[in-house]
Design an enzyme around this catalytic site. Structure first.
Site, PDB file in Angstrom:
ATOM      1  N   HIS A 156      38.806  74.475  30.277  1.00 33.02           N
ATOM      2  CA  HIS A 156      38.611  73.615  29.102  1.00 33.02           C
ATOM      3  C   HIS A 156      39.027  72.176  29.419  1.00 33.02           C
ATOM      4  O   HIS A 156      38.329  71.219  29.074  1.00 33.02           O
ATOM      5  CB  HIS A 156      39.473  74.106  27.940  1.00 33.02           C
ATOM      6  CG  HIS A 156      38.957  75.312  27.240  1.00 33.02           C
ATOM      7  ND1 HIS A 156      37.686  75.394  26.720  1.00 33.02           N
ATOM      8  CD2 HIS A 156      39.555  76.500  26.949  1.00 33.02           C
ATOM      9  CE1 HIS A 156      37.518  76.576  26.144  1.00 33.02           C
ATOM     10  NE2 HIS A 156      38.632  77.275  26.268  1.00 33.02           N
TER      11      HIS A 156
ATOM     12  N   HIS B 136      41.724  79.704  32.641  1.00 31.41           N
ATOM     13  CA  HIS B 136      40.884  79.517  31.449  1.00 31.41           C
ATOM     14  C   HIS B 136      41.128  78.155  30.800  1.00 31.41           C
ATOM     15  O   HIS B 136      40.189  77.382  30.570  1.00 31.41           O
ATOM     16  CB  HIS B 136      41.188  80.642  30.453  1.00 31.41           C
ATOM     17  CG  HIS B 136      40.365  80.610  29.213  1.00 31.41           C
ATOM     18  ND1 HIS B 136      39.263  81.429  29.029  1.00 31.41           N
ATOM     19  CD2 HIS B 136      40.465  79.873  28.066  1.00 31.41           C
ATOM     20  CE1 HIS B 136      38.724  81.177  27.847  1.00 31.41           C
ATOM     21  NE2 HIS B 136      39.435  80.255  27.236  1.00 31.41           N
ATOM     22  N   GLU B 137      42.384  77.855  30.521  1.00 30.93           N
ATOM     23  CA  GLU B 137      42.691  76.604  29.812  1.00 30.93           C
ATOM     24  C   GLU B 137      42.424  75.372  30.669  1.00 30.93           C
ATOM     25  O   GLU B 137      42.023  74.323  30.157  1.00 30.93           O
ATOM     26  CB  GLU B 137      44.138  76.616  29.317  1.00 30.93           C
ATOM     27  CG  GLU B 137      44.457  77.717  28.302  1.00 30.93           C
ATOM     28  CD  GLU B 137      43.543  77.720  27.085  1.00 30.93           C
ATOM     29  OE1 GLU B 137      42.958  76.669  26.763  1.00 30.93           O
ATOM     30  OE2 GLU B 137      43.408  78.787  26.457  1.00 30.93           O
TER      31      GLU B 137
ATOM     32  N   HIS C 189      36.643  70.335  31.722  1.00 34.84           N
ATOM     33  CA  HIS C 189      35.422  70.046  30.974  1.00 34.84           C
ATOM     34  C   HIS C 189      35.628  68.784  30.121  1.00 34.84           C
ATOM     35  O   HIS C 189      34.800  67.858  30.138  1.00 34.84           O
ATOM     36  CB  HIS C 189      35.078  71.242  30.080  1.00 34.84           C
ATOM     37  CG  HIS C 189      33.722  71.166  29.459  1.00 34.84           C
ATOM     38  ND1 HIS C 189      33.224  72.159  28.640  1.00 34.84           N
ATOM     39  CD2 HIS C 189      32.747  70.219  29.498  1.00 34.84           C
ATOM     40  CE1 HIS C 189      32.008  71.834  28.233  1.00 34.84           C
ATOM     41  NE2 HIS C 189      31.701  70.651  28.724  1.00 34.84           N
TER      42      HIS C 189
END
Length: 600
Positions: free
Chosen positions: A394, A390-391, A397
């Protein structure tokens, strides 16, 4: 990671982030702080002069970008130093000083927007024609002009600015009440041991295998909120009225229109989310019915919704194993994406393990001009593997956005903030399901997905619908009492969870403890973001490199260079239609059927 928590000095350097990549020394941070102060002082020369010629306007935007560069670096570095050990006084002070840097930046640039909006459009057009360098700021200008009809006179803007403190009062009151004042009676387990009920322990208590413990914890917390029902109803309706005042003052046709306008999000996106979820509620009802059957209870209550219905996987992972799993999972993204992630793993972008006084939780944070950083508290569970995926979503991105866009358009908006991270989680889930042979782990994985979807799409959509109803009632000058708030919320619970859930009186009071309701029209973005991420993962797995390249090029690289809806559409997911949410809900239905099959 069994045993005592280590001190920071005992953590191997390879598992600590390398903040020296941003500033080799703290003295360099202080030097950039002074540069920011100097630039802020120089901004005074432009106050009142932006409409005089194109050179002044260009100078403003260029200085704004330079200040943005410094303030972001100052804030990220100071807070990350602080978060790695929150007891270090030097970094406590540095984080406070970074907050001051933000105030300096905000104060120095506050004059600009009202001043730019006073410039006649034909004059602005002439500026753009006469100064080619202003073309880089054309979107920034158009975004300000788009909201021109909602910007008031200088005197009126000053009045609204002075009223901001009053507007935030209900939220501040609730926060103080919720975090400091309200206390919950302790309960006892089946052996008679006393258990404390707090905001922190409540979630764990609802997962307790003993039903009497879950019920007692639920009644302890919500019974306490019920005692303050009239006060909390008044606090919340005061918030709603404050929002109405600002929306009307700014000439919006509703409070929701005001909030969605920040990202230029059509209101139809909000309505379509609710309508599409409504059409798919039978899937939610089927899942609730399955939970009731597995728990083998005559009545399923709200306090039964969180207890695990499959045995937790006891498998543990080293950080090396977690990294390899995530790298394998994101291979459908293509070689470049994997290479960037590996670079982050090998070059200390990540602060991996918990140490004494380290900030809890996990996040990714990036400042323009430096690679992103990720804070974890990795503990070897499957959840922590998903958190890594998940991190890093981020982080990558931010990496693509910062590498591709000028600083003016490098920050992606909150509407799309969770798409890349959740897309990675979807890819990891698919990979694990394809590669695991352990029946217990498969069941756990599928249920992990179903629970995440329930909490992120169905529950947040319920919250979004509650907000829509109560804001509309206040807008239309309808009475909204404690009884009516409870009734509205209770009816939504019945509608979303279906006939197999028995609604307790405490459940109707749940709205009282949701802090996000004081950040109006925010929660719907969890559901839309999750749906978009699910749709992207499906496109990438089915469409191969072409779909992945489109996702990376049009979305991850897009920053805020276009409206978020447009970026998503160009990447292959059109949230202006019901299709992405419908597609995500189909995936939920498919996983539900797979889960039922696995249980046989």
């Amino acid at each position: 990671m069994a045993g005592e928590i280590k001190k920071r000095s005992e953590i191997d350097e390879q598992f600590q982030w390398c903040l020296e990549d941003m500033y080799e020394t703290d003295e360099l941070w202080e030097e950039e702080y002074r540069k920011l102060v100097s630039l802020a002082d120089a901004m005074k020369d432009l106050d009142g002069n932006l409409g005089k010629d194109s050179g002044n306007l260009l100078r403003y935007f260029e200085q704004y970008d330079e200040m943005t560069y410094y303030v972001n670096r100052l804030v990220v570095y100071a807070n990350e130093r602080f978060h790695q050990d929150t007891t270090v006084a030097k970094y406590q002070a540095m984080a406070a000083k970074a907050d001051n840097a933000l105030m300096i930046f905000s104060s120095a640039t506050a004059f600009a927007s009202p001043e730019i909006l006073k410039i006649p459009e034909d004059v602005l057009k002439g500026f753009l024609e006469n100064e080619p360098k202003l073309a880089a700021y054309e979107r920034a200008l158009s975004e300000q002009l788009r909201k021109k009809e909602h910007v008031l006179s200088a005197a009126e803007e000053a009045l609204l600015a002075n009223a901001n403190e009053l507007k935030s009062a209900p939220s501040n009151i609730f926060e103080m009440f919720n975090n400091a004042d309200i206390k919950f009676p302790s309960i006892r387990d089946v052996e008679g041991n006393r258990l404390a009920v707090t905001h922190g322990t409540f979630g764990q208590l609802l997962e307790n295998s003993e039903r009497s413990v879950r019920k007692a914890a639920y009644e302890s917390l919500y019974g306490s909120f019920k005692q303050w029902g009239n006060t909390l109803a008044t606090t919340y309706t005061s918030h709603l009225r404050g929002e109405k005042y600002f929306a009307k003052s700014r000439r919006y046709h509703s409070t929701r229109a005001m909030h969605l306008d920040d990202g230029n999000i059509p209101e139809s996106v909000y309505d379509q989310l609710i309508e599409t979820v409504h059409r798919n509620l039978p899937k939610m009802h089927e899942y609730v019915s399955l939970r009731k059957r597995i728990l083998d209870v005559e009545e399923l209550h709200t306090y039964d919704l969180y207890v695990p219905i499959v045995e937790n996987s006891e498998k543990r992972y080293t950080f090396e194993e977690a990294k390899e799993l995530v790298l394998k999972a994101v291979e459908p993204m293509g070689e470049e994406y994997v290479k960037i992630m590996r670079e982050g793993f090998e070059n200390r972008w990540i602060d991996v393990y918990e140490n004494t006084n380290k900030r809890s939780g996990a996040y990714s944070w990036a400042a323009y001009g430096t690679h992103p950083y990720v804070l974890l508290n990795f503990n070897g569970t499957l959840d922590s593997v998903f958190t890594l995926a998940h991190e890093m979503g981020h982080a990558i991105h931010s990496y693509y956005s910062n590498r591709t866009q000028p600083i003016t358009y490098s920050d992606y908006l909150i509407f799309v903030a969770e798409v890349a991270s959740t897309c990675n989680e979807n890819l990891l889930m698919q990979y694990l399901l394809m590669t695991t042979a352990d029946v217990k782990e498969r069941r756990y994985l599928i249920n992990h997905y179903l629970e995440g979807f329930r909490a992120t799409v169905f529950r947040q959509c319920l919250f979004a619908e509650f907000e829509k109803i109560v804001h509309e009632k206040i807008w239309n000058d309808e009475a909204l009492t404690l009884t009516e708030l409870n009734e509205i919320y209770g009816q939504l619970i019945e509608q979303y969870y279906g006939p197999d859930l028995t609604i307790d009186d405490e459940t109707r009071h749940e709205w009282m403890r949701i802090p996000h309701f004081y950040t109006s029209f925010y929660v719907y973005q969890y559901a839309t973001g999750y749906s978009a991420a699910t749709a992207f993962a499906k496109l990438i797995l089915e469409g191969g490199q072409e779909a992945a390249t489109r996702y990376i090029h049009h979305f991850l690289c897009g920053g805020c260079s276009k409206d978020p809806i447009e970026l998503l559409r160009e990447a292959g997911v059109d949230l202006s239609t019901p299709q992405p949410v419908e597609s995500a809900l189909k995936v939920f239905g498919d996983y539900l059927q797979l889960f039922k099959k696995e249980l046989k």
